[in-house]
Design a protein around this motif. Structure first.
Motif, mmCIF file in Angstrom:
data_model
loop_
_atom_site.group_PDB
_atom_site.id
_atom_site.type_symbol
_atom_site.label_atom_id
_atom_site.label_comp_id
_atom_site.label_asym_id
_atom_site.label_seq_id
_atom_site.Cartn_x
_atom_site.Cartn_y
_atom_site.Cartn_z
ATOM 1 N N MET A 250 24.547 -63.359 33.111
ATOM 2 C CA MET A 250 24.530 -64.721 32.605
ATOM 3 C C MET A 250 25.666 -64.978 31.617
ATOM 4 O O MET A 250 26.355 -65.985 31.726
ATOM 5 C CB MET A 250 23.190 -64.993 31.951
ATOM 6 N N VAL A 251 25.870 -64.052 30.663
ATOM 7 C CA VAL A 251 26.929 -64.323 29.693
ATOM 8 C C VAL A 251 28.319 -64.158 30.309
ATOM 9 O O VAL A 251 29.261 -64.783 29.856
ATOM 10 C CB VAL A 251 26.837 -63.462 28.417
ATOM 11 N N TYR B 188 29.870 -79.019 39.602
ATOM 12 C CA TYR B 188 31.258 -78.551 39.689
ATOM 13 C C TYR B 188 32.215 -79.679 39.271
ATOM 14 O O TYR B 188 33.103 -79.497 38.459
ATOM 15 C CB TYR B 188 31.633 -78.189 41.126
ATOM 16 N N VAL C 269 23.772 -59.601 31.147
ATOM 17 C CA VAL C 269 25.216 -59.410 31.326
ATOM 18 C C VAL C 269 25.744 -60.435 32.316
ATOM 19 O O VAL C 269 26.779 -61.070 32.084
ATOM 20 C CB VAL C 269 25.542 -57.978 31.814
ATOM 21 N N PHE D 74 31.729 -60.349 25.779
ATOM 22 C CA PHE D 74 31.537 -61.719 26.252
ATOM 23 C C PHE D 74 30.895 -62.601 25.189
ATOM 24 O O PHE D 74 31.238 -63.761 25.038
ATOM 25 C CB PHE D 74 30.670 -61.746 27.511
ATOM 26 N N VAL D 75 29.931 -62.030 24.448
ATOM 27 C CA VAL D 75 29.167 -62.856 23.521
ATOM 28 C C VAL D 75 29.880 -63.067 22.191
ATOM 29 O O VAL D 75 29.911 -64.171 21.662
ATOM 30 C CB VAL D 75 27.761 -62.254 23.278
ATOM 31 N N ILE E 130 30.682 -62.841 41.202
ATOM 32 C CA ILE E 130 29.489 -63.381 41.887
ATOM 33 C C ILE E 130 29.548 -63.114 43.375
ATOM 34 O O ILE E 130 28.595 -62.665 43.996
ATOM 35 C CB ILE E 130 29.373 -64.903 41.672
ATOM 36 N N PHE F 208 24.835 -72.766 40.331
ATOM 37 C CA PHE F 208 26.259 -72.468 40.460
ATOM 38 C C PHE F 208 26.457 -71.264 41.368
ATOM 39 O O PHE F 208 27.290 -71.250 42.251
ATOM 40 C CB PHE F 208 26.881 -72.169 39.101
ATOM 41 N N VAL F 209 25.621 -70.249 41.131
ATOM 42 C CA VAL F 209 25.724 -69.029 41.921
ATOM 43 C C VAL F 209 25.470 -69.345 43.392
ATOM 44 O O VAL F 209 26.198 -68.902 44.277
ATOM 45 C CB VAL F 209 24.726 -67.983 41.394
ATOM 46 N N VAL G 49 31.864 -80.693 35.441
ATOM 47 C CA VAL G 49 32.527 -79.755 34.531
ATOM 48 C C VAL G 49 34.047 -79.925 34.629
ATOM 49 O O VAL G 49 34.756 -79.910 33.631
ATOM 50 C CB VAL G 49 32.116 -78.296 34.828
ATOM 51 N N PRO H 51 32.053 -68.025 30.178
ATOM 52 C CA PRO H 51 33.414 -68.437 29.782
ATOM 53 C C PRO H 51 34.139 -69.258 30.846
ATOM 54 O O PRO H 51 35.042 -70.021 30.526
ATOM 55 C CB PRO H 51 34.147 -67.097 29.576
ATOM 56 N N TYR I 272 24.142 -75.185 30.719
ATOM 57 C CA TYR I 272 24.543 -74.038 31.521
ATOM 58 C C TYR I 272 23.399 -73.100 31.936
ATOM 59 O O TYR I 272 23.265 -72.787 33.120
ATOM 60 C CB TYR I 272 25.655 -73.276 30.796
ATOM 61 N N PRO I 273 22.524 -72.663 31.009
ATOM 62 C CA PRO I 273 21.477 -71.715 31.432
ATOM 63 C C PRO I 273 20.567 -72.277 32.526
ATOM 64 O O PRO I 273 20.088 -71.547 33.381
ATOM 65 C CB PRO I 273 20.679 -71.475 30.147
ATOM 66 N N THR J 42 32.113 -78.138 23.345
ATOM 67 C CA THR J 42 31.682 -77.190 24.370
ATOM 68 C C THR J 42 30.169 -77.137 24.510
ATOM 69 O O THR J 42 29.653 -76.769 25.557
ATOM 70 C CB THR J 42 32.243 -75.791 24.068
ATOM 71 N N GLN K 120 22.689 -72.441 35.903
ATOM 72 C CA GLN K 120 23.419 -71.230 36.261
ATOM 73 C C GLN K 120 23.113 -70.759 37.681
ATOM 74 O O GLN K 120 24.003 -70.468 38.465
ATOM 75 C CB GLN K 120 23.057 -70.157 35.238
ATOM 76 N N TYR L 205 29.305 -65.213 33.184
ATOM 77 C CA TYR L 205 29.733 -66.434 33.876
ATOM 78 C C TYR L 205 30.142 -67.525 32.891
ATOM 79 O O TYR L 205 30.939 -68.397 33.224
ATOM 80 C CB TYR L 205 28.612 -67.028 34.746
ATOM 81 N N VAL M 297 28.351 -78.603 27.628
ATOM 82 C CA VAL M 297 28.472 -77.796 28.845
ATOM 83 C C VAL M 297 27.623 -76.529 28.735
ATOM 84 O O VAL M 297 26.875 -76.185 29.648
ATOM 85 C CB VAL M 297 29.949 -77.422 29.110
ATOM 86 N N LEU M 298 27.721 -75.848 27.582
ATOM 87 C CA LEU M 298 27.003 -74.585 27.447
ATOM 88 C C LEU M 298 25.488 -74.774 27.314
ATOM 89 O O LEU M 298 24.723 -73.869 27.591
ATOM 90 C CB LEU M 298 27.553 -73.780 26.264
ATOM 91 N N PHE N 256 33.217 -71.797 32.268
ATOM 92 C CA PHE N 256 32.996 -73.239 32.119
ATOM 93 C C PHE N 256 33.621 -73.806 30.857
ATOM 94 O O PHE N 256 33.519 -74.988 30.585
ATOM 95 C CB PHE N 256 31.498 -73.537 32.143
ATOM 96 N N VAL O 195 28.530 -70.891 45.006
ATOM 97 C CA VAL O 195 29.586 -69.946 45.344
ATOM 98 C C VAL O 195 29.248 -69.250 46.659
ATOM 99 O O VAL O 195 30.092 -69.031 47.509
ATOM 100 C CB VAL O 195 29.764 -68.895 44.228
ATOM 101 N N MET O 196 27.954 -68.930 46.830
ATOM 102 C CA MET O 196 27.571 -68.199 48.033
ATOM 103 C C MET O 196 27.686 -69.063 49.277
ATOM 104 O O MET O 196 28.155 -68.605 50.316
ATOM 105 C CB MET O 196 26.156 -67.671 47.887
ATOM 106 N N SER P 207 26.927 -60.888 45.538
ATOM 107 C CA SER P 207 26.110 -61.351 46.660
ATOM 108 C C SER P 207 26.423 -60.566 47.930
ATOM 109 O O SER P 207 25.536 -60.316 48.735
ATOM 110 C CB SER P 207 26.285 -62.857 46.869
ATOM 111 N N TRP Q 282 32.703 -64.725 36.829
ATOM 112 C CA TRP Q 282 32.625 -65.702 37.915
ATOM 113 C C TRP Q 282 33.135 -65.110 39.229
ATOM 114 O O TRP Q 282 32.511 -65.268 40.274
ATOM 115 C CB TRP Q 282 33.431 -66.946 37.527
ATOM 116 N N LEU R 242 28.773 -56.827 27.321
ATOM 117 C CA LEU R 242 27.911 -57.883 26.797
ATOM 118 C C LEU R 242 28.451 -58.356 25.455
ATOM 119 O O LEU R 242 28.572 -59.553 25.192
ATOM 120 C CB LEU R 242 26.490 -57.333 26.649
ATOM 121 N N TRP S 175 38.980 -62.097 30.851
ATOM 122 C CA TRP S 175 37.771 -62.371 30.077
ATOM 123 C C TRP S 175 37.084 -63.624 30.621
ATOM 124 O O TRP S 175 35.877 -63.666 30.802
ATOM 125 C CB TRP S 175 38.121 -62.566 28.593
#
Lengths: 311, 302
Positions: free
Chosen positions: A122-123, B208, A120, B32-33, A189, B291-292, B211, A127, B284-285, B277, B288, A125, B280-281, A129, B295-296, A193, A186, B29, A181
């Motif tokens: 991973m997917v 960053y 959940v 989003f997918v 996150i 990126f996190v 993208v 959109p 991405y994995p 796209t 990822q 985040y 980028v995608l 990008f 942000v932190m 944390s 994002w 899920l 959405w």
């Protein structure tokens, strides 16, 4: 006596520092130049808002008009509509969009399936990008009157198909929910944390006392991440009038225009399309001054009532 | 009465909560997918089936016609090449500028660091706006040149602060003392010690920026007029938001041609989204988690 004698003047100390660390000064030069040219010179260019700009005369030489441009904007036939659309979109976006990432993070935090949690996250985040242009393209695909999923669902329940993008009354919902959405994963996150840093001993104590998960969320998790929530709230207040230009611009068409024109798209239209430089600058200045006031107010309120502040 | 391993009773309310939570997450899920998945399968499906709303979970009437159509659309490939150029050059400029800002400002022996920080942070909260900025870019002769896509966005204060925070918190200052004792200059210390130790943050910031360049539509809208210099996103916009155009131009055309034309325009949309796209995608994995991390680090108050 001795101390004052040792103390050098500010200029002398700076010169000494420059001689010793000349490389640092050399490095910072392009950065400073960049900000002077591309941020501070345009700030000076804001004078245009009070001038009748003539290209030949330049900014300084053009005649002053005082607050004429502002008066023209305030009395423009579409002033009220622009302001209402801008404020409406951001207030709606904030009311719906601000709590959702927090709730999402809280719920995800209690999800016991590790693999599902990872998936959940991973997917959700992803959109973020995707470019605004593609997002708007996808909106127009999914909202399309004849084969879009929303109309397929409506048809399933025996409802008439609707051309969503041509209807002004649908615009704000499309704008806000597509934004949620795209951004909720994002935005979550930072809360995820923060939640990871919550002291687990408090949870253990609560469990012993028989607290349910929902009670733990409300009485332990939420108070623990309050500083993060307030910080992001202040930041978002500043963006209240800063409704993103790109998405509104890309989604607007001749049919939904009454709902899909905001201050930033107006600034673009009168400025770059109609070349009405002075007027456009005035409208833009009005926008940024209000934003600045909002962010400072939110900051002061938060400082006073919650003891948290950004600056 | 049932007892959990930990020795505490699981309350009735918690059981309901767990079930609801699981359901909500599974639905999310899917939300989003599915939209992304739909674009993928629609790009491989018979346009007519997509048009009729028959394509839902799997491709129907597998075909590559959408991609063949796209191959003939030459402008897209010009845009692609331009975007790659803007992304590569733009990101390099961004990184160089960001390090040039972050490194001196992270050094305690750099005297004007407070003043400079304040000067830069003001720009985060206040800007001149569209027209004054446009006039500056135009005075410099950058309008309608490739540089307009790179120079006006040469760095972001936010990313610079994130990098500076990393320099200050993650690199022990004892290293600097040691390097100075060994006779290294500030610059040598930066190149030999700081930058190699900062690879994770440079990767995050670089991504960053990259993208941002890849998705940039705004700069081109404002500064570029020539088709030959437009990035991918500008052409994407023409294709993706074009149904209205085709529909408007349809008066006088007979129904069959009009329908075929509309279907073709629709078909092109799916493949063009995928092609633009996927880069980028795809990465991405792998990135990822970085990126996190970014942000932190950014959330730590500078």
């Amino acid at each position: 006596m001795n101390i004052t004698a040792k103390k050098e003047s500010f200029g002398a100390r700076l010169l000494k520092n420059m001689r010793k660390n000349w490389i640092l000064y050399l490095m910072i030069t392009p950065v400073l130049l960049y900000y002077i040219i591309f941020s501070y010179v345009p700030m000076y260019g804001v004078l245009l808002a009070f001038k009748d700009y003539k290209i030949k005369l330049g900014i300084l030489g053009s005649p002053w008009v005082g607050f004429d441009h502002f008066q023209r904007f305030f009395s423009a036939y579409n002033f009220k509509r622009l302001l209402m659309n801008t404020v409406g979109l951001s207030v709606y976006g904030m009311i719906a969009g601000f709590p959702i990432p927090i709730i999402f993070a809280l719920m995800l935090n209690y999800l016991r399936h590790r693999k599902l949690k990872k998936a959940v996250q991973m997917v959700s985040y992803a959109p973020y990008f995707i470019s605004t242009v593609v997002i708007c393209g996808m909106i127009s695909i999914f909202m399309s009157q004849d084969s879009g999923i929303f109309n397929v669902i409506r048809g399933f329940f025996g409802m008439e198909p609707v051309d969503f993008l041509a209807k002004p009354e649908w615009f704000k919902h499309i704008y806000v929910w597509s934004g949620i959405w795209q951004g909720m994963g994002w935005s979550s996150i930072i809360y995820i944390s923060a939640l990871a840093g919550v002291d687990y001993e408090m949870h253990e104590a609560a469990i012993v006392d028989g607290a349910t998960k929902i009670q733990r969320m409300i009485h332990i998790d939420l108070p623990s991440i309050k500083p993060t929530i307030l910080m992001l709230f202040i930041l978002q207040m500043g963006g209240l009038l800063g409704v993103g230009f790109e998405k509104v611009y890309l989604l607007q068409n001749s049919l939904n225009r009454s709902a899909a024109s905001v201050i930033s798209t107006y600034v673009y239209e009168v400025g770059l399309v109609n070349s009405d430089y002075g007027y456009s600058t005035a409208v833009g200045l009005f926008n940024s001054v209000i934003s600045l006031v909002l962010v400072v107010t939110a900051n002061q309120l938060s400082k006073k009532f919650a003891g948290e502040s950004l600056f | 009465m049932k007892w959990r391993k930990s020795g505490y009773r699981k309350s009735y309310s918690d059981k309901i909560f767990d079930i609801v939570n699981l359901l909500v997450m599974i639905i999310l899920l899917f939300i989003f997918v599915w939209p992304l998945w739909f674009v993928v399968i629609a790009s491989f499906s018979d346009p007519n089936q997509v048009w009729m709303g028959k394509v839902v979970l799997w491709p129907k009437g597998f075909t590559l016609i959408s991609y063949e159509e796209l191959l003939q659309y030459k402008r897209i490939w010009t845009g692609y090449a331009n975007t790659i150029f803007y992304t590569v050059v733009g990101t390099l400029v961004n990184l160089a500028m960001t390090v040039c800002g972050a490194y001196p400002l992270s050094r305690k022996d750099f005297m004007p660091r407070h003043v400079v920080m304040i000067l830069l942070m003001i720009t985060m909260y206040f800007s001149g706006g569209l027209i004054p900025t446009y006039l500056v870019v135009s005075k410099l002769g950058l309008v309608n040149t490739r540089w307009a896509m790179i120079i006006p966005g040469a760095m972001s204060v936010y990313n610079m602060i994130v990098t500076r925070t990393y320099f200050m918190n993650s690199i022990p200052s004892s290293l600097q003392e040691a390097a100075t004792l060994d006779g290294a200059s500030s610059f040598q210390y930066l190149i030999r010690v700081v930058l190699p130790l900062s690879k994770p943050i440079l990767a995050v910031i670089g991504l960053y920026y990259a993208v941002g360049h890849w998705n940039d539509f705004y700069s081109a809208l404002i500064y570029i007029y020539d088709d030959s210099m437009l990035p991918l996103q500008s052409f994407l916009r023409d294709i993706l938001m074009s149904t209205k155009l085709t529909l408007n131009n349809m008066s006088g055309v007979d129904m069959a041609t009009a329908a075929a034309k509309a279907q073709l325009a629709q078909t092109l949309k799916y493949s063009v989204i995928i092609v633009s796209t996927v880069p980028v995608l795809c990465i991405y994995p792998f990135i990822q988690k970085y990126f996190v991390k970014g942000v932190m680090i950014g959330s730590v108050k500078g």
